[in-house]
Design a protein around this motif. Sequence first.
Motif, PDB file in Angstrom:
ATOM      1  N   GLY A 108       8.312  18.012 -13.443  1.00 27.68           N
ATOM      2  CA  GLY A 108       7.235  18.724 -14.103  1.00 27.68           C
ATOM      3  C   GLY A 108       6.268  19.245 -13.049  1.00 27.68           C
ATOM      4  N   GLU A 109       4.989  18.920 -13.211  1.00 31.93           N
ATOM      5  CA  GLU A 109       3.979  19.328 -12.239  1.00 31.93           C
ATOM      6  C   GLU A 109       3.741  18.277 -11.155  1.00 31.93           C
ATOM      7  N   ALA A 110       4.361  17.117 -11.298  1.00 30.96           N
ATOM      8  CA  ALA A 110       4.098  16.012 -10.372  1.00 30.96           C
ATOM      9  C   ALA A 110       5.024  16.089  -9.153  1.00 30.96           C
ATOM     10  N   PRO A 111       4.462  16.075  -7.942  1.00 32.43           N
ATOM     11  CA  PRO A 111       5.312  16.072  -6.746  1.00 32.43           C
ATOM     12  C   PRO A 111       6.015  14.734  -6.585  1.00 32.43           C
ATOM     13  N   LEU A 112       7.314  14.761  -6.264  1.00 34.44           N
ATOM     14  CA  LEU A 112       8.052  13.549  -5.936  1.00 34.44           C
ATOM     15  C   LEU A 112       8.127  13.386  -4.419  1.00 34.44           C
ATOM     16  N   PHE A 113       8.757  14.338  -3.718  1.00 34.37           N
ATOM     17  CA  PHE A 113       8.733  14.268  -2.253  1.00 34.37           C
ATOM     18  C   PHE A 113       8.993  15.644  -1.666  1.00 34.37           C
ATOM     19  N   THR A 114       8.558  15.816  -0.425  1.00 36.24           N
ATOM     20  CA  THR A 114       8.876  17.006   0.357  1.00 36.24           C
ATOM     21  C   THR A 114       9.512  16.566   1.666  1.00 36.24           C
ATOM     22  N   MET A 115      10.257  17.474   2.286  1.00 31.78           N
ATOM     23  CA  MET A 115      10.876  17.193   3.577  1.00 31.78           C
ATOM     24  C   MET A 115      10.796  18.427   4.461  1.00 31.78           C
ATOM     25  N   GLU A 116      10.389  18.225   5.708  1.00 33.92           N
ATOM     26  CA  GLU A 116      10.523  19.223   6.770  1.00 33.92           C
ATOM     27  C   GLU A 116      11.506  18.635   7.764  1.00 33.92           C
ATOM     28  N   ALA A 117      12.673  19.256   7.917  1.00 30.07           N
ATOM     29  CA  ALA A 117      13.780  18.603   8.625  1.00 30.07           C
ATOM     30  C   ALA A 117      14.213  19.359   9.866  1.00 30.07           C
ATOM     31  N   GLY A 118      14.970  18.628  10.715  1.00 33.31           N
ATOM     32  CA  GLY A 118      15.605  19.198  11.893  1.00 33.31           C
ATOM     33  C   GLY A 118      17.104  19.050  11.803  1.00 33.31           C
TER      34      GLY A 118
ATOM     35  N   PRO B 291       0.820  -1.212   0.000  1.00 35.36           N
ATOM     36  CA  PRO B 291       0.000   0.000   0.000  1.00 35.36           C
ATOM     37  C   PRO B 291       0.853   1.262   0.000  1.00 35.36           C
ATOM     38  N   ALA B 292       0.350   2.308  -0.636  1.00 35.33           N
ATOM     39  CA  ALA B 292       1.106   3.542  -0.801  1.00 35.33           C
ATOM     40  C   ALA B 292       1.349   4.231   0.535  1.00 35.33           C
ATOM     41  N   ILE B 293       2.553   4.762   0.697  1.00 38.85           N
ATOM     42  CA  ILE B 293       2.897   5.581   1.861  1.00 38.85           C
ATOM     43  C   ILE B 293       2.757   7.039   1.462  1.00 38.85           C
ATOM     44  N   ARG B 294       1.946   7.764   2.194  1.00 39.26           N
ATOM     45  CA  ARG B 294       1.732   9.177   1.904  1.00 39.26           C
ATOM     46  C   ARG B 294       2.669  10.080   2.705  1.00 39.26           C
ATOM     47  N   ALA B 295       2.986   9.701   3.945  1.00 39.87           N
ATOM     48  CA  ALA B 295       3.849  10.514   4.803  1.00 39.87           C
ATOM     49  C   ALA B 295       4.670   9.593   5.680  1.00 39.87           C
ATOM     50  N   LEU B 296       5.812  10.106   6.134  1.00 35.05           N
ATOM     51  CA  LEU B 296       6.697   9.290   6.956  1.00 35.05           C
ATOM     52  C   LEU B 296       7.500  10.194   7.886  1.00 35.05           C
ATOM     53  N   ALA B 297       7.542   9.818   9.165  1.00 30.65           N
ATOM     54  CA  ALA B 297       8.378  10.505  10.145  1.00 30.65           C
ATOM     55  C   ALA B 297       9.588   9.637  10.443  1.00 30.65           C
ATOM     56  N   LEU B 298      10.773  10.221  10.333  1.00 31.25           N
ATOM     57  CA  LEU B 298      12.021   9.515  10.605  1.00 31.25           C
ATOM     58  C   LEU B 298      12.539   9.987  11.960  1.00 31.25           C
ATOM     59  N   VAL B 299      12.704   9.042  12.898  1.00 29.01           N
ATOM     60  CA  VAL B 299      12.999   9.374  14.294  1.00 29.01           C
ATOM     61  C   VAL B 299      14.260   8.651  14.746  1.00 29.01           C
ATOM     62  N   VAL B 300      15.160   9.388  15.405  1.00 31.96           N
ATOM     63  CA  VAL B 300      16.337   8.804  16.047  1.00 31.96           C
ATOM     64  C   VAL B 300      16.152   9.012  17.551  1.00 31.96           C
ATOM     65  N   ASP B 301      15.753   7.935  18.242  1.00 30.42           N
ATOM     66  CA  ASP B 301      15.311   8.069  19.634  1.00 30.42           C
ATOM     67  C   ASP B 301      16.308   8.811  20.513  1.00 30.42           C
TER      68      ASP B 301
ATOM     69  N   PHE C  53      20.375  24.928   9.255  1.00 31.78           N
ATOM     70  CA  PHE C  53      20.186  23.717   8.454  1.00 31.78           C
ATOM     71  C   PHE C  53      19.057  23.896   7.447  1.00 31.78           C
ATOM     72  N   ILE C  54      19.065  23.019   6.438  1.00 29.50           N
ATOM     73  CA  ILE C  54      17.966  23.009   5.471  1.00 29.50           C
ATOM     74  C   ILE C  54      16.712  22.548   6.198  1.00 29.50           C
ATOM     75  N   GLN C  55      15.696  23.379   6.143  1.00 29.85           N
ATOM     76  CA  GLN C  55      14.465  23.108   6.880  1.00 29.85           C
ATOM     77  C   GLN C  55      13.364  22.568   5.985  1.00 29.85           C
ATOM     78  N   THR C  56      13.314  23.051   4.760  1.00 33.68           N
ATOM     79  CA  THR C  56      12.252  22.669   3.827  1.00 33.68           C
ATOM     80  C   THR C  56      12.855  22.287   2.489  1.00 33.68           C
TER      81      THR C  56
ATOM     82  N   ALA D 192      13.276  14.124  10.418  1.00 33.48           N
ATOM     83  CA  ALA D 192      12.581  14.743   9.293  1.00 33.48           C
ATOM     84  C   ALA D 192      11.195  14.138   9.159  1.00 33.48           C
ATOM     85  N   GLU D 193      10.319  14.897   8.530  1.00 38.35           N
ATOM     86  CA  GLU D 193       8.997  14.409   8.135  1.00 38.35           C
ATOM     87  C   GLU D 193       8.885  14.566   6.623  1.00 38.35           C
ATOM     88  N   PHE D 194       8.533  13.481   5.953  1.00 36.77           N
ATOM     89  CA  PHE D 194       8.473  13.450   4.493  1.00 36.77           C
ATOM     90  C   PHE D 194       7.043  13.241   4.025  1.00 36.77           C
ATOM     91  N   THR D 195       6.744  13.749   2.844  1.00 35.33           N
ATOM     92  CA  THR D 195       5.570  13.320   2.089  1.00 35.33           C
ATOM     93  C   THR D 195       6.066  12.801   0.748  1.00 35.33           C
TER      94      THR D 195
END
Length: 256
Positions: A210-220, A77-87, A201-204, A95-98
């Motif tokens: 083209g017009e199609a989104p590949l991925f976005t990232m909101e990072a720490g 099944p498709a993943i729409r969003a993902l949070a990457l966590v280092v405890d 740091f790079i935050q966004t 980071a949080e990705f779409t």
Amino acid sequence: MRLACLLAAMMLAPGALAAEIANPMQPSALWEDMRLAVIGTDKEPPVDPAVFDLDAPPRADNPALVPVRITQPPGAPAIRALALVVDGNPAPVAAEFTFGEALMPLDFEVRVRVDNYSDLRAIATLADGRKVMAGRFVKASGGCAAPAGKSMDEVRATMGEMRFRAAEEEGRQVGTLMIRHPNFSGLQRDQVTLLTIPAEFIQTLEVRQGEAPLFTMEAGISISEDPVFRFAHAPGEGPVTVHAEDTEGRVWDQSF
């Protein structure tokens, strides 16, 4: 000698060696404390390899450049969003990705900093709203305070430069994007003045074809210096465009 040591380890402690290779997540009091804040529920997301998996080295060669690869089997099944966590990191949410439809099934790689022996986990949100988790226990320390790999003069001269490489693998396009940025964590010291370098740091990040989104990232602060992103996607129309913004308000746009 190295082979002899490995064979001895296999003979003396096969269970321990298997655990090292399997590299599963470990019980984490840190995760118990932060789970509600990160995913909005006390309910533990299930681990389901039929949906996706996360791969990372059991022992990191460089704690400031730990590769993390997230993959899905065909038909998952498709993943729409993902949070990457280092405890164990000072700011655990790396980071949080779409992800756009073109990236499904997901094959995505990024490099992170790991500051302590820690679970490294990804919490995926599926199209139907369900959450699924995957992760690994990584032995590394000091990644967030590791000094930058370049002088401050070189950092300022090259900041924002981008490189992109495209290849074709098994009918899919595979892009590799590198962005020059120190991604200072706020825990590093200038090797000349010995003063603490403020976080910067790079935050966004937004990547499209083209017009199609590949991925976005909101990072720490936990994304590595000079971040690299490798991602497979369905062939599309138009150039790959990248939009990046950092915490100082700098903006970089480039088309490939």
